[in-house]
Scaffold this motif. Structure first.
Motif, PDB file in Angstrom:
ATOM      1  N   ALA A   1       0.837  -1.203   0.000  1.00  0.00           N
ATOM      2  CA  ALA A   1       0.000   0.000   0.000  1.00  0.00           C
ATOM      3  C   ALA A   1       0.872   1.254   0.000  1.00  0.00           C
ATOM      4  O   ALA A   1       0.567   2.241  -0.680  1.00  0.00           O
ATOM      5  CB  ALA A   1      -0.929  -0.012   1.207  1.00  0.00           C
ATOM      6  N   ARG A   2       1.952   1.223   0.748  1.00  0.00           N
ATOM      7  CA  ARG A   2       2.864   2.378   0.764  1.00  0.00           C
ATOM      8  C   ARG A   2       3.525   2.577  -0.599  1.00  0.00           C
ATOM      9  O   ARG A   2       3.773   3.718  -1.018  1.00  0.00           O
ATOM     10  CB  ARG A   2       3.931   2.178   1.839  1.00  0.00           C
ATOM     11  CG  ARG A   2       3.396   2.272   3.267  1.00  0.00           C
ATOM     12  CD  ARG A   2       4.478   1.956   4.285  1.00  0.00           C
ATOM     13  NE  ARG A   2       3.982   2.059   5.654  1.00  0.00           N
ATOM     14  CZ  ARG A   2       4.703   1.768   6.736  1.00  0.00           C
ATOM     15  NH1 ARG A   2       5.963   1.352   6.607  1.00  0.00           N
ATOM     16  NH2 ARG A   2       4.188   1.887   7.934  1.00  0.00           N
ATOM     17  N   LEU A   3       3.832   1.477  -1.290  1.00  0.00           N
ATOM     18  CA  LEU A   3       4.375   1.607  -2.643  1.00  0.00           C
ATOM     19  C   LEU A   3       3.410   2.373  -3.537  1.00  0.00           C
ATOM     20  O   LEU A   3       3.818   3.167  -4.387  1.00  0.00           O
ATOM     21  CB  LEU A   3       4.622   0.222  -3.256  1.00  0.00           C
ATOM     22  CG  LEU A   3       5.858  -0.557  -2.840  1.00  0.00           C
ATOM     23  CD1 LEU A   3       5.896  -1.881  -3.582  1.00  0.00           C
ATOM     24  CD2 LEU A   3       7.131   0.240  -3.111  1.00  0.00           C
ATOM     25  N   MET A   4       2.103   2.118  -3.336  1.00  0.00           N
ATOM     26  CA  MET A   4       1.081   2.789  -4.133  1.00  0.00           C
ATOM     27  C   MET A   4       0.713   4.140  -3.536  1.00  0.00           C
ATOM     28  O   MET A   4      -0.238   4.785  -3.966  1.00  0.00           O
ATOM     29  CB  MET A   4      -0.164   1.902  -4.245  1.00  0.00           C
ATOM     30  CG  MET A   4       0.126   0.483  -4.731  1.00  0.00           C
ATOM     31  SD  MET A   4       1.201   0.415  -6.180  1.00  0.00           S
ATOM     32  CE  MET A   4       0.056   0.958  -7.440  1.00  0.00           C
ATOM     33  N   GLN A   5       1.458   4.542  -2.486  1.00  0.00           N
ATOM     34  CA  GLN A   5       1.318   5.855  -1.831  1.00  0.00           C
ATOM     35  C   GLN A   5      -0.034   6.009  -1.129  1.00  0.00           C
ATOM     36  O   GLN A   5      -0.602   7.097  -1.079  1.00  0.00           O
ATOM     37  CB  GLN A   5       1.547   6.976  -2.843  1.00  0.00           C
ATOM     38  CG  GLN A   5       2.940   6.908  -3.471  1.00  0.00           C
ATOM     39  CD  GLN A   5       3.073   7.772  -4.702  1.00  0.00           C
ATOM     40  OE1 GLN A   5       2.597   7.397  -5.768  1.00  0.00           O
ATOM     41  NE2 GLN A   5       3.718   8.917  -4.562  1.00  0.00           N
ATOM     42  N   ILE A   6      -0.536   4.914  -0.595  1.00  0.00           N
ATOM     43  CA  ILE A   6      -1.782   4.928   0.159  1.00  0.00           C
ATOM     44  C   ILE A   6      -1.453   5.087   1.635  1.00  0.00           C
ATOM     45  O   ILE A   6      -0.612   4.370   2.189  1.00  0.00           O
ATOM     46  CB  ILE A   6      -2.574   3.628  -0.074  1.00  0.00           C
ATOM     47  CG1 ILE A   6      -2.980   3.532  -1.543  1.00  0.00           C
ATOM     48  CG2 ILE A   6      -3.786   3.549   0.834  1.00  0.00           C
ATOM     49  CD1 ILE A   6      -3.642   2.226  -1.922  1.00  0.00           C
ATOM     50  N   SER A   7      -2.112   6.008   2.293  1.00  0.00           N
ATOM     51  CA  SER A   7      -1.836   6.329   3.689  1.00  0.00           C
ATOM     52  C   SER A   7      -2.055   5.129   4.609  1.00  0.00           C
ATOM     53  O   SER A   7      -2.934   4.287   4.381  1.00  0.00           O
ATOM     54  CB  SER A   7      -2.739   7.484   4.134  1.00  0.00           C
ATOM     55  OG  SER A   7      -2.654   7.687   5.535  1.00  0.00           O
ATOM     56  N   ASP A   8      -1.251   5.044   5.676  1.00  0.00           N
ATOM     57  CA  ASP A   8      -1.409   3.983   6.663  1.00  0.00           C
ATOM     58  C   ASP A   8      -2.757   4.058   7.374  1.00  0.00           C
ATOM     59  O   ASP A   8      -3.190   3.091   8.000  1.00  0.00           O
ATOM     60  CB  ASP A   8      -0.293   4.058   7.706  1.00  0.00           C
ATOM     61  CG  ASP A   8       1.047   3.580   7.163  1.00  0.00           C
ATOM     62  OD1 ASP A   8       1.099   3.160   5.990  1.00  0.00           O
ATOM     63  OD2 ASP A   8       2.044   3.636   7.908  1.00  0.00           O
ATOM     64  N   SER A   9      -3.426   5.209   7.293  1.00  0.00           N
ATOM     65  CA  SER A   9      -4.722   5.369   7.953  1.00  0.00           C
ATOM     66  C   SER A   9      -5.858   4.697   7.176  1.00  0.00           C
ATOM     67  O   SER A   9      -6.965   4.560   7.695  1.00  0.00           O
ATOM     68  CB  SER A   9      -5.049   6.856   8.127  1.00  0.00           C
ATOM     69  OG  SER A   9      -5.178   7.502   6.863  1.00  0.00           O
ATOM     70  N   VAL A  10      -5.584   4.272   5.940  1.00  0.00           N
ATOM     71  CA  VAL A  10      -6.602   3.617   5.121  1.00  0.00           C
ATOM     72  C   VAL A  10      -6.654   2.132   5.464  1.00  0.00           C
ATOM     73  O   VAL A  10      -5.630   1.447   5.445  1.00  0.00           O
ATOM     74  CB  VAL A  10      -6.300   3.798   3.616  1.00  0.00           C
ATOM     75  CG1 VAL A  10      -7.311   3.036   2.769  1.00  0.00           C
ATOM     76  CG2 VAL A  10      -6.301   5.273   3.247  1.00  0.00           C
ATOM     77  N   ASP A  11      -7.836   1.633   5.779  1.00  0.00           N
ATOM     78  CA  ASP A  11      -7.996   0.221   6.113  1.00  0.00           C
ATOM     79  C   ASP A  11      -7.960  -0.627   4.846  1.00  0.00           C
ATOM     80  O   ASP A  11      -8.625  -0.315   3.860  1.00  0.00           O
ATOM     81  CB  ASP A  11      -9.320  -0.016   6.843  1.00  0.00           C
ATOM     82  CG  ASP A  11      -9.348   0.621   8.226  1.00  0.00           C
ATOM     83  OD1 ASP A  11      -8.262   0.732   8.836  1.00  0.00           O
ATOM     84  OD2 ASP A  11     -10.439   1.008   8.685  1.00  0.00           O
ATOM     85  N   MET A  12      -7.194  -1.715   4.906  1.00  0.00           N
ATOM     86  CA  MET A  12      -7.124  -2.643   3.798  1.00  0.00           C
ATOM     87  C   MET A  12      -8.152  -3.765   3.997  1.00  0.00           C
ATOM     88  O   MET A  12      -8.618  -4.012   5.107  1.00  0.00           O
ATOM     89  CB  MET A  12      -5.725  -3.263   3.708  1.00  0.00           C
ATOM     90  CG  MET A  12      -4.602  -2.277   3.398  1.00  0.00           C
ATOM     91  SD  MET A  12      -4.650  -1.645   1.713  1.00  0.00           S
ATOM     92  CE  MET A  12      -5.262   0.018   2.017  1.00  0.00           C
ATOM     93  N   GLU A  13      -8.490  -4.450   2.921  1.00  0.00           N
ATOM     94  CA  GLU A  13      -9.372  -5.604   3.012  1.00  0.00           C
ATOM     95  C   GLU A  13      -8.739  -6.649   3.937  1.00  0.00           C
ATOM     96  O   GLU A  13      -7.529  -6.856   3.906  1.00  0.00           O
ATOM     97  CB  GLU A  13      -9.602  -6.197   1.621  1.00  0.00           C
ATOM     98  CG  GLU A  13     -10.594  -7.339   1.583  1.00  0.00           C
ATOM     99  CD  GLU A  13     -10.898  -7.800   0.165  1.00  0.00           C
ATOM    100  OE1 GLU A  13     -11.102  -9.014  -0.027  1.00  0.00           O
ATOM    101  OE2 GLU A  13     -10.940  -6.948  -0.741  1.00  0.00           O
ATOM    102  N   GLU A  14      -9.570  -7.292   4.769  1.00  0.00           N
ATOM    103  CA  GLU A  14      -9.041  -8.229   5.752  1.00  0.00           C
ATOM    104  C   GLU A  14      -8.322  -9.414   5.105  1.00  0.00           C
ATOM    105  O   GLU A  14      -7.273  -9.849   5.569  1.00  0.00           O
ATOM    106  CB  GLU A  14     -10.180  -8.734   6.648  1.00  0.00           C
ATOM    107  CG  GLU A  14     -10.719  -7.667   7.607  1.00  0.00           C
ATOM    108  CD  GLU A  14     -11.708  -8.237   8.585  1.00  0.00           C
ATOM    109  OE1 GLU A  14     -11.874  -9.480   8.606  1.00  0.00           O
ATOM    110  OE2 GLU A  14     -12.315  -7.452   9.334  1.00  0.00           O
ATOM    111  N   GLY A  15      -8.864  -9.970   4.024  1.00  0.00           N
ATOM    112  CA  GLY A  15      -8.216 -11.084   3.352  1.00  0.00           C
ATOM    113  C   GLY A  15      -6.994 -10.629   2.579  1.00  0.00           C
ATOM    114  O   GLY A  15      -7.062  -9.678   1.804  1.00  0.00           O
ATOM    115  N   GLU A  16      -5.847 -11.303   2.820  1.00  0.00           N
ATOM    116  CA  GLU A  16      -4.602 -10.868   2.174  1.00  0.00           C
ATOM    117  C   GLU A  16      -4.683 -10.936   0.656  1.00  0.00           C
ATOM    118  O   GLU A  16      -4.255 -10.002  -0.037  1.00  0.00           O
ATOM    119  CB  GLU A  16      -3.437 -11.723   2.661  1.00  0.00           C
ATOM    120  CG  GLU A  16      -2.098 -11.288   2.067  1.00  0.00           C
ATOM    121  CD  GLU A  16      -0.931 -12.107   2.579  1.00  0.00           C
ATOM    122  OE1 GLU A  16       0.224 -11.777   2.225  1.00  0.00           O
ATOM    123  OE2 GLU A  16      -1.164 -13.090   3.312  1.00  0.00           O
TER     124      GLU A  16
END
Length: 222
Positions: A182-197
Protein backbone atom coordinates in the motif's frame (compact mmCIF):
# COMPACT_ATOMS: atom_id res chain seq x y z
CA UNK A 1 -10.77 -0.21 -23.25
CA UNK A 2 -13.36 -0.79 -25.92
CA UNK A 3 -16.08 -0.64 -23.24
CA UNK A 4 -14.76 2.78 -22.31
CA UNK A 5 -15.40 3.96 -25.87
CA UNK A 6 -19.06 3.07 -25.39
CA UNK A 7 -19.14 5.23 -22.26
CA UNK A 8 -17.41 8.06 -24.11
CA UNK A 9 -20.03 7.88 -26.85
CA UNK A 10 -22.82 7.93 -24.27
CA UNK A 11 -21.62 10.65 -21.89
CA UNK A 12 -19.43 12.87 -24.12
CA UNK A 13 -16.87 13.54 -21.39
CA UNK A 14 -14.81 16.72 -21.63
CA UNK A 15 -11.60 14.77 -20.98
CA UNK A 16 -10.92 11.04 -21.16
CA UNK A 17 -7.91 9.46 -19.38
CA UNK A 18 -7.06 5.79 -19.98
CA UNK A 19 -4.19 3.82 -18.41
CA UNK A 20 -2.88 0.79 -20.28
CA UNK A 21 0.00 -1.67 -19.93
CA UNK A 22 3.11 -1.07 -22.01
CA UNK A 23 2.65 -4.25 -24.00
CA UNK A 24 -0.78 -3.07 -25.19
CA UNK A 25 0.91 -0.37 -27.24
CA UNK A 26 3.10 -3.02 -28.90
CA UNK A 27 0.43 -5.67 -29.57
CA UNK A 28 0.20 -6.63 -33.23
CA UNK A 29 2.94 -4.10 -34.00
CA UNK A 30 0.88 -1.29 -32.51
CA UNK A 31 -2.18 -1.84 -34.68
CA UNK A 32 -4.59 -2.37 -31.77
CA UNK A 33 -3.36 0.72 -29.95
CA UNK A 34 -3.62 2.86 -33.10
CA UNK A 35 -7.12 1.53 -33.71
CA UNK A 36 -8.18 2.58 -30.21
CA UNK A 37 -6.67 6.06 -30.59
CA UNK A 38 -8.36 6.48 -33.97
CA UNK A 39 -11.71 5.36 -32.53
CA UNK A 40 -11.39 7.89 -29.72
CA UNK A 41 -10.40 10.61 -32.18
CA UNK A 42 -13.35 9.70 -34.39
CA UNK A 43 -15.69 10.38 -31.49
CA UNK A 44 -14.62 14.02 -31.39
CA UNK A 45 -11.46 13.99 -29.28
CA UNK A 46 -7.91 15.25 -29.71
CA UNK A 47 -5.74 12.34 -28.57
CA UNK A 48 -2.25 12.28 -27.07
CA UNK A 49 -0.31 9.65 -25.13
CA UNK A 50 2.87 9.13 -23.15
CA UNK A 51 4.56 6.72 -20.74
CA UNK A 52 4.82 7.73 -17.08
CA UNK A 53 7.27 6.16 -14.62
CA UNK A 54 5.80 6.01 -11.09
CA UNK A 55 9.12 6.70 -9.24
CA UNK A 56 9.22 10.09 -10.98
CA UNK A 57 6.11 10.87 -8.90
CA UNK A 58 7.48 9.68 -5.52
CA UNK A 59 6.41 6.00 -5.65
CA UNK A 60 9.07 3.38 -4.88
CA UNK A 61 7.55 0.94 -7.41
CA UNK A 62 9.21 0.72 -10.83
CA UNK A 63 5.80 0.91 -12.51
CA UNK A 64 5.58 2.03 -16.12
CA UNK A 65 2.21 2.66 -17.77
CA UNK A 66 1.00 4.32 -20.95
CA UNK A 67 -1.57 7.06 -20.47
CA UNK A 68 -3.94 8.05 -23.25
CA UNK A 69 -5.69 11.40 -22.94
CA UNK A 70 -8.54 12.53 -25.17
CA UNK A 71 -9.72 16.14 -24.99
CA UNK A 72 -13.08 16.90 -26.57
CA UNK A 73 -12.59 19.11 -29.63
CA UNK A 74 -14.58 22.08 -28.29
CA UNK A 75 -12.65 22.00 -25.01
CA UNK A 76 -9.37 21.68 -26.90
CA UNK A 77 -10.19 24.75 -29.01
CA UNK A 78 -11.12 26.75 -25.94
CA UNK A 79 -8.33 25.68 -23.55
CA UNK A 80 -5.55 24.49 -25.84
CA UNK A 81 -3.67 21.18 -25.92
CA UNK A 82 -3.16 18.86 -22.97
CA UNK A 83 0.26 18.83 -21.29
CA UNK A 84 1.34 15.69 -19.46
CA UNK A 85 2.86 16.14 -15.97
CA UNK A 86 6.62 16.12 -15.56
CA UNK A 87 7.99 14.12 -12.64
CA UNK A 88 11.10 14.66 -10.58
CA UNK A 89 14.35 12.73 -10.85
CA UNK A 90 14.87 11.80 -7.16
CA UNK A 91 13.66 8.26 -6.48
CA UNK A 92 12.89 6.44 -3.21
CA UNK A 93 14.17 2.88 -2.53
CA UNK A 94 12.13 -0.02 -1.18
CA UNK A 95 13.77 0.47 2.22
CA UNK A 96 11.80 3.72 2.61
CA UNK A 97 8.47 1.87 2.87
CA UNK A 98 9.42 -1.15 5.02
CA UNK A 99 7.58 -1.87 8.26
CA UNK A 100 9.40 -2.77 11.51
CA UNK A 101 10.62 -6.37 11.54
CA UNK A 102 7.97 -7.36 14.09
CA UNK A 103 5.24 -6.89 11.47
CA UNK A 104 7.13 -8.80 8.77
CA UNK A 105 7.10 -12.27 10.30
CA UNK A 106 4.29 -13.52 8.09
CA UNK A 107 6.06 -12.70 4.79
CA UNK A 108 9.44 -14.30 5.43
CA UNK A 109 10.52 -17.03 3.02
CA UNK A 110 12.82 -19.89 3.89
CA UNK A 111 16.19 -18.77 2.59
CA UNK A 112 17.90 -22.19 2.57
CA UNK A 113 17.35 -22.48 -1.18
CA UNK A 114 18.53 -18.92 -1.87
CA UNK A 115 21.62 -18.39 -4.00
CA UNK A 116 23.11 -14.91 -3.97
CA UNK A 117 24.78 -13.58 -7.11
CA UNK A 118 28.48 -12.78 -6.85
CA UNK A 119 27.72 -9.38 -8.36
CA UNK A 120 24.25 -7.78 -8.20
CA UNK A 121 22.55 -7.26 -11.55
CA UNK A 122 21.09 -3.85 -12.44
CA UNK A 123 20.81 -2.35 -15.92
CA UNK A 124 20.36 1.24 -14.66
CA UNK A 125 19.27 3.21 -11.59
CA UNK A 126 15.74 3.18 -13.02
CA UNK A 127 15.67 -0.63 -12.87
CA UNK A 128 15.45 -3.20 -10.08
CA UNK A 129 18.66 -4.56 -8.57
CA UNK A 130 18.76 -8.37 -8.63
CA UNK A 131 20.63 -9.88 -5.69
CA UNK A 132 20.05 -13.60 -6.30
CA UNK A 133 17.34 -16.20 -6.82
CA UNK A 134 15.50 -19.00 -5.10
CA UNK A 135 15.96 -22.58 -6.28
CA UNK A 136 13.32 -24.17 -8.47
CA UNK A 137 11.48 -23.30 -11.65
CA UNK A 138 8.78 -20.84 -12.54
CA UNK A 139 8.17 -17.13 -11.86
CA UNK A 140 8.55 -15.18 -8.63
CA UNK A 141 12.00 -16.51 -7.65
CA UNK A 142 14.30 -13.54 -8.30
CA UNK A 143 15.37 -11.73 -5.10
CA UNK A 144 15.80 -7.96 -5.26
CA UNK A 145 17.60 -5.33 -3.20
CA UNK A 146 15.70 -2.95 -0.90
CA UNK A 147 18.24 -0.25 -1.76
CA UNK A 148 16.72 0.15 -5.24
CA UNK A 149 13.20 0.32 -6.66
CA UNK A 150 10.50 -2.28 -6.07
CA UNK A 151 8.97 -4.49 -8.72
CA UNK A 152 5.62 -3.56 -10.25
CA UNK A 153 2.88 -4.95 -8.03
CA UNK A 154 0.40 -7.28 -9.70
CA UNK A 155 -3.16 -8.38 -8.91
CA UNK A 156 -2.21 -12.05 -9.17
CA UNK A 157 1.07 -13.91 -9.05
CA UNK A 158 2.85 -17.24 -8.73
CA UNK A 159 5.90 -18.59 -6.99
CA UNK A 160 7.34 -17.52 -3.63
CA UNK A 161 7.30 -13.86 -4.69
CA UNK A 162 3.54 -14.02 -5.30
CA UNK A 163 2.28 -10.52 -6.25
CA UNK A 164 4.97 -8.41 -4.57
CA UNK A 165 8.32 -9.99 -5.45
CA UNK A 166 11.10 -11.15 -3.13
CA UNK A 167 13.62 -8.93 -1.34
CA UNK A 168 16.71 -9.22 0.85
CA UNK A 169 15.55 -7.74 4.16
CA UNK A 170 17.62 -7.78 7.36
CA UNK A 171 19.70 -10.74 6.23
CA UNK A 172 16.76 -12.85 5.09
CA UNK A 173 14.42 -13.19 2.13
CA UNK A 174 10.80 -12.06 2.25
CA UNK A 175 7.86 -10.71 0.31
CA UNK A 176 6.42 -7.28 1.07
CA UNK A 177 3.60 -7.00 3.58
CA UNK A 178 0.18 -5.72 2.49
CA UNK A 179 0.87 -2.42 4.24
CA UNK A 180 4.23 -2.07 2.47
CA UNK A 181 2.56 -2.67 -0.90
CA UNK A 182 0.00 0.00 0.00
CA UNK A 183 2.86 2.38 0.76
CA UNK A 184 4.38 1.61 -2.64
CA UNK A 185 1.08 2.79 -4.13
CA UNK A 186 1.32 5.86 -1.83
CA UNK A 187 -1.78 4.93 0.16
CA UNK A 188 -1.84 6.33 3.69
CA UNK A 189 -1.41 3.98 6.66
CA UNK A 190 -4.72 5.37 7.95
CA UNK A 191 -6.60 3.62 5.12
CA UNK A 192 -8.00 0.22 6.11
CA UNK A 193 -7.12 -2.64 3.80
CA UNK A 194 -9.37 -5.60 3.01
CA UNK A 195 -9.04 -8.23 5.75
CA UNK A 196 -8.22 -11.08 3.35
CA UNK A 197 -4.60 -10.87 2.17
CA UNK A 198 -5.32 -12.16 -1.34
CA UNK A 199 -8.15 -9.67 -1.84
CA UNK A 200 -6.09 -6.76 -0.51
CA UNK A 201 -3.16 -7.60 -2.79
CA UNK A 202 -5.50 -7.96 -5.78
CA UNK A 203 -6.96 -4.51 -5.18
CA UNK A 204 -3.54 -2.94 -4.66
CA UNK A 205 -2.21 -4.60 -7.82
CA UNK A 206 -4.96 -2.87 -9.78
CA UNK A 207 -4.27 0.52 -8.19
CA UNK A 208 -2.62 3.53 -9.81
CA UNK A 209 -0.01 5.15 -7.51
CA UNK A 210 -1.49 8.20 -5.83
CA UNK A 211 1.33 10.47 -6.99
CA UNK A 212 0.70 9.63 -10.65
CA UNK A 213 -3.08 9.97 -10.29
CA UNK A 214 -2.71 13.32 -8.51
CA UNK A 215 -0.31 14.64 -11.15
CA UNK A 216 -2.59 13.57 -13.98
CA UNK A 217 -5.59 15.12 -12.26
CA UNK A 218 -3.77 18.40 -11.69
CA UNK A 219 -2.76 18.52 -15.37
CA UNK A 220 -6.35 17.92 -16.46
CA UNK A 221 -7.55 20.71 -14.15
CA UNK A 222 -5.01 23.13 -15.59
Amino acid sequence: MWKQLELVEQFKYKVVVVEVLLHFKRMQQGEIFRAFAEELGGRGYTVSCTMLFAPDFASAAARRRVYVVGVRHDVHEECGGYCFPIGRSRHHPVSSILEPEFFRRGVRVRSGSYTQFEVPKQRSKRCLRQMGEMAGEGPGRVVYSVDALASTQTATGKGPGWTAGLYEVNGGVSRLTVREVARLMQISDSVDMEEGEAGARRHLGNTTPVGVARAMGASVEQ
